[in-house]
Design a protein around this motif. Structure first.
Motif, mmCIF file in Angstrom:
data_model
loop_
_atom_site.group_PDB
_atom_site.id
_atom_site.type_symbol
_atom_site.label_atom_id
_atom_site.label_comp_id
_atom_site.label_asym_id
_atom_site.label_seq_id
_atom_site.Cartn_x
_atom_site.Cartn_y
_atom_site.Cartn_z
ATOM 1 N N ASP A 8 30.882 -5.320 6.047
ATOM 2 C CA ASP A 8 31.558 -4.079 6.445
ATOM 3 C C ASP A 8 32.162 -4.225 7.837
ATOM 4 O O ASP A 8 31.550 -4.809 8.740
ATOM 5 C CB ASP A 8 30.582 -2.899 6.465
ATOM 6 C CG ASP A 8 30.223 -2.394 5.091
ATOM 7 O OD1 ASP A 8 30.860 -2.811 4.101
ATOM 8 O OD2 ASP A 8 29.293 -1.556 5.012
ATOM 9 N N ARG A 9 33.362 -3.696 7.994
ATOM 10 C CA ARG A 9 34.001 -3.644 9.313
ATOM 11 C C ARG A 9 33.481 -2.408 10.044
ATOM 12 O O ARG A 9 33.446 -1.313 9.496
ATOM 13 C CB ARG A 9 35.512 -3.580 9.168
ATOM 14 C CG ARG A 9 36.096 -4.864 8.617
ATOM 15 C CD ARG A 9 37.622 -4.851 8.628
ATOM 16 N NE ARG A 9 38.219 -3.566 8.417
ATOM 17 C CZ ARG A 9 38.789 -3.165 7.275
ATOM 18 N NH1 ARG A 9 38.830 -3.964 6.240
ATOM 19 N NH2 ARG A 9 39.329 -1.977 7.177
ATOM 20 N N MET A 33 32.393 -7.285 12.489
ATOM 21 C CA MET A 33 31.953 -7.300 11.091
ATOM 22 C C MET A 33 30.434 -7.451 11.039
ATOM 23 O O MET A 33 29.869 -8.302 11.734
ATOM 24 C CB MET A 33 32.596 -8.445 10.321
ATOM 25 C CG MET A 33 32.213 -8.454 8.850
ATOM 26 S SD MET A 33 33.067 -9.744 7.921
ATOM 27 C CE MET A 33 34.749 -9.176 8.053
ATOM 28 N N VAL A 34 29.797 -6.611 10.232
ATOM 29 C CA VAL A 34 28.352 -6.713 10.043
ATOM 30 C C VAL A 34 28.056 -8.035 9.347
ATOM 31 O O VAL A 34 28.599 -8.332 8.287
ATOM 32 C CB VAL A 34 27.814 -5.524 9.208
ATOM 33 C CG1 VAL A 34 26.334 -5.728 8.882
ATOM 34 C CG2 VAL A 34 28.032 -4.203 9.937
ATOM 35 N N VAL A 62 26.142 -7.873 14.457
ATOM 36 C CA VAL A 62 27.587 -7.691 14.312
ATOM 37 C C VAL A 62 28.311 -8.860 14.967
ATOM 38 O O VAL A 62 27.999 -9.257 16.091
ATOM 39 C CB VAL A 62 28.043 -6.350 14.950
ATOM 40 C CG1 VAL A 62 29.543 -6.149 14.780
ATOM 41 C CG2 VAL A 62 27.269 -5.173 14.345
ATOM 42 N N GLU A 63 29.286 -9.409 14.236
ATOM 43 C CA GLU A 63 30.073 -10.545 14.723
ATOM 44 C C GLU A 63 31.397 -10.049 15.291
ATOM 45 O O GLU A 63 32.102 -9.265 14.663
ATOM 46 C CB GLU A 63 30.345 -11.517 13.579
ATOM 47 C CG GLU A 63 31.199 -12.700 13.980
ATOM 48 C CD GLU A 63 31.488 -13.595 12.798
ATOM 49 O OE1 GLU A 63 32.555 -13.415 12.177
ATOM 50 O OE2 GLU A 63 30.641 -14.451 12.494
ATOM 51 N N PHE A 64 31.723 -10.540 16.480
ATOM 52 C CA PHE A 64 32.988 -10.219 17.141
ATOM 53 C C PHE A 64 33.745 -11.508 17.402
ATOM 54 O O PHE A 64 33.149 -12.528 17.746
ATOM 55 C CB PHE A 64 32.742 -9.529 18.489
ATOM 56 C CG PHE A 64 32.025 -8.224 18.384
ATOM 57 C CD1 PHE A 64 32.730 -7.048 18.209
ATOM 58 C CD2 PHE A 64 30.639 -8.171 18.442
ATOM 59 C CE1 PHE A 64 32.067 -5.842 18.095
ATOM 60 C CE2 PHE A 64 29.973 -6.973 18.336
ATOM 61 C CZ PHE A 64 30.683 -5.800 18.158
ATOM 62 N N GLN A 65 35.063 -11.450 17.291
ATOM 63 C CA GLN A 65 35.891 -12.576 17.690
ATOM 64 C C GLN A 65 35.999 -12.545 19.212
ATOM 65 O O GLN A 65 36.256 -11.493 19.808
ATOM 66 C CB GLN A 65 37.269 -12.477 17.051
ATOM 67 C CG GLN A 65 37.233 -12.594 15.549
ATOM 68 C CD GLN A 65 38.602 -12.432 14.918
ATOM 69 O OE1 GLN A 65 39.593 -12.193 15.604
ATOM 70 N NE2 GLN A 65 38.660 -12.576 13.614
ATOM 71 N N MET A 66 35.789 -13.696 19.833
ATOM 72 C CA MET A 66 35.796 -13.745 21.295
ATOM 73 C C MET A 66 37.124 -13.272 21.884
ATOM 74 O O MET A 66 37.147 -12.589 22.897
ATOM 75 C CB MET A 66 35.484 -15.161 21.772
ATOM 76 C CG MET A 66 34.062 -15.588 21.480
ATOM 77 S SD MET A 66 32.843 -14.651 22.404
ATOM 78 C CE MET A 66 32.936 -15.498 23.962
#
Length: 102
Positions: A8-9, A33-34, A62-66
């Motif tokens: 999920d976003r 994104m989870v 949660v993953e984030f783009q740097m």
């Protein structure tokens, strides 16, 4: 019961708060994104003030783009990501694609 599932976003709420909280300022307002549900835990925001920490809150990885976090100032590879553990009360569903806003 978890509101979000892996894939999920989500967007981290950017609500200003003057009390203790565990959500890093650099992710507030950012979309990610989870990746995983870490479980349910006592709420540290309530426990910091001698509260019971109840009800327990769902904690998400949660993953984030740097590049989304640091913008043009990030000089690393575009594939670099950062994983942050964030409690559910700080998350809302994101309607824009991950990586499209910063």
């Amino acid at each position: 019961m978890a509101r979000f599932l892996p894939g999920d976003r989500v967007r981290v709420r950017s609500t200003p708060i003057d009390t203790h909280h565990r959500t890093p300022g650099y992710v507030k307002g950012k979309a990610g994104m989870v990746q995983a549900l870490a479980g349910s835990f006592y709420d540290p925001e309530l426990r910091a003030y001698d509260g019971s920490g109840l009800p327990k809150r769902v904690l998400y990885r949660v993953e984030f783009q740097m590049g989304d976090l640091w913008g043009e100032g990030y000089g690393g590879p575009t594939a670099d990501r950062l994983l942050v553990d964030i409690f559910e009360q700080w998350l809302e569903r994101a309607t824009d694609p991950v990586g499209s806003v910063g």
